[in-house]
Design a protein around this motif. Structure first.
Motif, PDB file in Angstrom:
ATOM      1  N   ILE A   1       1.130  -1.493   0.168  1.00 11.79           N
ATOM      2  CA  ILE A   1      -0.014   0.090  -0.008  1.00 11.79           C
ATOM      3  C   ILE A   1       1.202   1.049  -0.058  1.00 11.79           C
ATOM      4  CG2 ILE A   1      -0.400  -0.366   2.582  1.00 11.79           C
ATOM      5  CD1 ILE A   1      -3.263   0.962   1.963  1.00 11.79           C
ATOM      6  N   ALA A   2       0.649   2.438  -1.312  1.00 11.33           N
ATOM      7  CA  ALA A   2       1.204   3.383  -1.113  1.00 11.33           C
ATOM      8  C   ALA A   2       0.486   4.489  -1.041  1.00 11.33           C
ATOM      9  CB  ALA A   2       1.506   3.181  -2.810  1.00 11.33           C
ATOM     10  N   GLY A   3       1.398   5.605  -0.711  1.00 14.69           N
ATOM     11  CA  GLY A   3       1.340   6.953  -0.407  1.00 14.69           C
ATOM     12  C   GLY A   3       0.652   6.606   1.324  1.00 14.69           C
ATOM     13  N   THR A   4      -0.504   7.720   1.928  1.00 16.10           N
ATOM     14  CA  THR A   4      -0.123   8.578   2.914  1.00 16.10           C
ATOM     15  C   THR A   4      -0.968   7.184   3.538  1.00 16.10           C
ATOM     16  OG1 THR A   4      -0.656  10.659   2.229  1.00 16.10           O
ATOM     17  CG2 THR A   4      -0.860  10.273   5.210  1.00 16.10           C
ATOM     18  N   VAL A   5       0.258   6.821   4.203  1.00 16.58           N
ATOM     19  CA  VAL A   5      -0.589   5.890   5.356  1.00 16.58           C
ATOM     20  C   VAL A   5      -0.522   5.785   6.731  1.00 16.58           C
ATOM     21  CG1 VAL A   5      -0.721   4.107   3.934  1.00 16.58           C
ATOM     22  CG2 VAL A   5       1.188   4.226   4.942  1.00 16.58           C
ATOM     23  N   PRO A   6      -0.768   5.245   7.851  1.00 19.19           N
ATOM     24  CA  PRO A   6      -0.917   5.512   9.034  1.00 19.19           C
ATOM     25  C   PRO A   6       0.975   5.224   9.508  1.00 19.19           C
ATOM     26  CG  PRO A   6      -2.600   4.939   8.794  1.00 19.19           C
ATOM     27  CD  PRO A   6      -2.663   4.480   7.368  1.00 19.19           C
ATOM     28  N   ALA A   7       1.501   5.944  10.320  1.00 20.41           N
ATOM     29  CA  ALA A   7       2.664   5.088  10.817  1.00 20.41           C
ATOM     30  C   ALA A   7       2.395   3.721  11.216  1.00 20.41           C
ATOM     31  CB  ALA A   7       3.117   6.044  11.518  1.00 20.41           C
ATOM     32  N   GLY A   8       1.844   3.753  12.274  1.00 19.25           N
ATOM     33  CA  GLY A   8       1.970   2.276  12.513  1.00 19.25           C
ATOM     34  C   GLY A   8       1.645   0.947  11.622  1.00 19.25           C
ATOM     35  N   LEU A   9       1.362   1.488  10.718  1.00 16.78           N
ATOM     36  CA  LEU A   9       1.449   0.186   9.825  1.00 16.78           C
ATOM     37  C   LEU A   9       1.975  -0.454   9.918  1.00 16.78           C
ATOM     38  CD1 LEU A   9      -1.290  -1.305   8.088  1.00 16.78           C
ATOM     39  CD2 LEU A   9      -0.161   0.047   5.859  1.00 16.78           C
ATOM     40  N   PRO A  10       3.274  -0.723   9.873  1.00 13.80           N
ATOM     41  CA  PRO A  10       4.507  -1.386   9.423  1.00 13.80           C
ATOM     42  C   PRO A  10       4.488  -2.254  10.385  1.00 13.80           C
ATOM     43  CG  PRO A  10       4.916   0.043   8.785  1.00 13.80           C
ATOM     44  CD  PRO A  10       3.849   0.815   8.710  1.00 13.80           C
ATOM     45  N   ALA A  11       4.054  -1.798  11.400  1.00 15.83           N
ATOM     46  CA  ALA A  11       4.018  -2.800  13.352  1.00 15.83           C
ATOM     47  C   ALA A  11       2.804  -3.552  13.466  1.00 15.83           C
ATOM     48  CB  ALA A  11       4.462  -1.987  14.693  1.00 15.83           C
ATOM     49  N   ALA A  12       2.130  -2.800  12.795  1.00 20.39           N
ATOM     50  CA  ALA A  12       0.552  -4.066  13.714  1.00 20.39           C
ATOM     51  C   ALA A  12       1.067  -4.940  12.093  1.00 20.39           C
ATOM     52  CB  ALA A  12      -0.930  -2.909  12.874  1.00 20.39           C
ATOM     53  N   LEU A  13       1.305  -4.531  10.998  1.00 18.49           N
ATOM     54  CA  LEU A  13       1.449  -6.135  10.033  1.00 18.49           C
ATOM     55  C   LEU A  13       1.989  -7.000  10.689  1.00 18.49           C
ATOM     56  CD1 LEU A  13       1.340  -4.303   6.879  1.00 18.49           C
ATOM     57  CD2 LEU A  13      -0.334  -5.879   7.521  1.00 18.49           C
ATOM     58  N   THR A  14       3.095  -6.440  10.902  1.00 21.57           N
ATOM     59  CA  THR A  14       4.403  -7.407  11.219  1.00 21.57           C
ATOM     60  C   THR A  14       4.654  -8.182  12.937  1.00 21.57           C
ATOM     61  OG1 THR A  14       6.554  -5.764  10.817  1.00 21.57           O
ATOM     62  CG2 THR A  14       6.957  -7.136  13.044  1.00 21.57           C
ATOM     63  N   GLU A  15       3.193  -7.356  13.957  1.00 22.31           N
ATOM     64  CA  GLU A  15       2.445  -8.227  14.801  1.00 22.31           C
ATOM     65  C   GLU A  15       1.491  -9.552  14.649  1.00 22.31           C
ATOM     66  OE1 GLU A  15      -0.657  -7.004  18.786  1.00 22.31           O
ATOM     67  OE2 GLU A  15       1.289  -5.411  17.876  1.00 22.31           O
ATOM     68  N   ARG A  16       0.839  -8.693  13.556  1.00 17.45           N
ATOM     69  CA  ARG A  16      -0.245  -9.714  13.289  1.00 17.45           C
ATOM     70  C   ARG A  16       0.088 -11.002  12.131  1.00 17.45           C
ATOM     71  NH1 ARG A  16      -3.897  -6.893  14.230  1.00 17.45           N
ATOM     72  NH2 ARG A  16      -6.024  -5.992  13.837  1.00 17.45           N
ATOM     73  N   THR A  17       1.316 -10.518  11.785  1.00 16.94           N
ATOM     74  CA  THR A  17       1.705 -11.965  10.665  1.00 16.94           C
ATOM     75  C   THR A  17       2.672 -13.375  11.460  1.00 16.94           C
ATOM     76  OG1 THR A  17       3.249 -10.821   9.924  1.00 16.94           O
ATOM     77  CG2 THR A  17       1.288 -10.888   8.172  1.00 16.94           C
ATOM     78  N   GLU A  18       3.627 -12.401  12.726  1.00 12.86           N
ATOM     79  CA  GLU A  18       5.081 -12.213  13.332  1.00 12.86           C
ATOM     80  C   GLU A  18       5.990 -12.621  12.484  1.00 12.86           C
ATOM     81  OE1 GLU A  18       3.494 -15.241  15.831  1.00 12.86           O
ATOM     82  OE2 GLU A  18       2.097 -14.673  17.101  1.00 12.86           O
ATOM     83  N   SER A  19       5.914 -12.298  11.414  1.00 12.05           N
ATOM     84  CA  SER A  19       7.408 -12.219  10.635  1.00 12.05           C
ATOM     85  C   SER A  19       7.989 -10.857  10.948  1.00 12.05           C
ATOM     86  CB  SER A  19       6.156 -12.514   9.029  1.00 12.05           C
ATOM     87  OG  SER A  19       7.231 -12.657   8.380  1.00 12.05           O
ATOM     88  N   ALA A  20       9.239 -11.345  10.015  1.00  5.47           N
ATOM     89  CA  ALA A  20      10.302  -9.926   9.531  1.00  5.47           C
ATOM     90  C   ALA A  20       9.774  -9.916   7.897  1.00  5.47           C
ATOM     91  CB  ALA A  20      10.915 -10.348  10.064  1.00  5.47           C
ATOM     92  N   THR A  21       9.337  -9.981   6.756  1.00  8.00           N
ATOM     93  CA  THR A  21       9.286 -10.168   5.879  1.00  8.00           C
ATOM     94  C   THR A  21       7.582  -9.241   5.488  1.00  8.00           C
ATOM     95  OG1 THR A  21       7.872 -11.698   5.864  1.00  8.00           O
ATOM     96  CG2 THR A  21       9.398 -12.079   5.340  1.00  8.00           C
TER      97      THR A  21
END
Length: 146
Positions: free
Chosen positions: A92-112
């Motif tokens: 997802i590109a453009g203006t996204v909330p700053a916490g999105l990468p951390a939320a995705l990492t937490e949900r997937t429990e993945s570093a990818t």
């Protein structure tokens, strides 16, 4: 005279309470946005990964209709995927909330999961993952590799 001081004190207290409630509402709204975006992106990523496994020779951006998305799913604006040699890069590109990468990492429990910087994937968990992200994925996009 004292009535003015009492009224002024009450107005200051009421203003402080109003400001605190407004700040709390903004934080809750941002968390809800991050939650909705991360869930939507992971559903889309799963469908793209399934398509990539089924079509290992495919390179490019598959159409939404070619992905096996659930009938109830409504894609959030800005979510896309690019596939190269059986690997999907959902972003997802453009203006996204700053916490999105951390939320995705937490949900997937993945570093990818992370952000594309200088053509590489940077994970909030690990840092530079040394995973080259294809050129069609915009710089600064939040990316989930699968």
């Amino acid at each position: 005279m004292y009535i003015y001081w009492i009224a002024m004190t009450l107005l200051i207290v009421a203003g402080g309470i109003f400001t605190q409630v407004q700040h709390t509402d903004e934080a809750v709204t941002e968390q809800a946005t991050i939650d909705a975006l991360s869930r939507s992106m992971l559903i889309y990523r799963s469908a793209a990964a399934e398509y990539a496994r089924s079509n290992p020779g495919f390179t490019g951006a598959p159409t939404d209709s070619s992905l096996n998305l659930p009938s109830w799913y409504t894609k959030q604006s800005g979510i896309a995927t690019y596939i190269v040699s059986g690997v999907s890069y959902t972003y997802i590109a453009g203006t996204v909330p700053a916490g999105l990468p951390a939320a995705l990492t937490e949900r997937t429990e993945s570093a990818t999961v992370g952000v594309k910087r200088s053509g590489q994937l940077f994970s909030p968990k690990v840092g530079n993952m040394a995973i080259a992200v294809p050129a069609p994925v915009p710089e600064g996009a939040v990316v989930a590799v699968y």
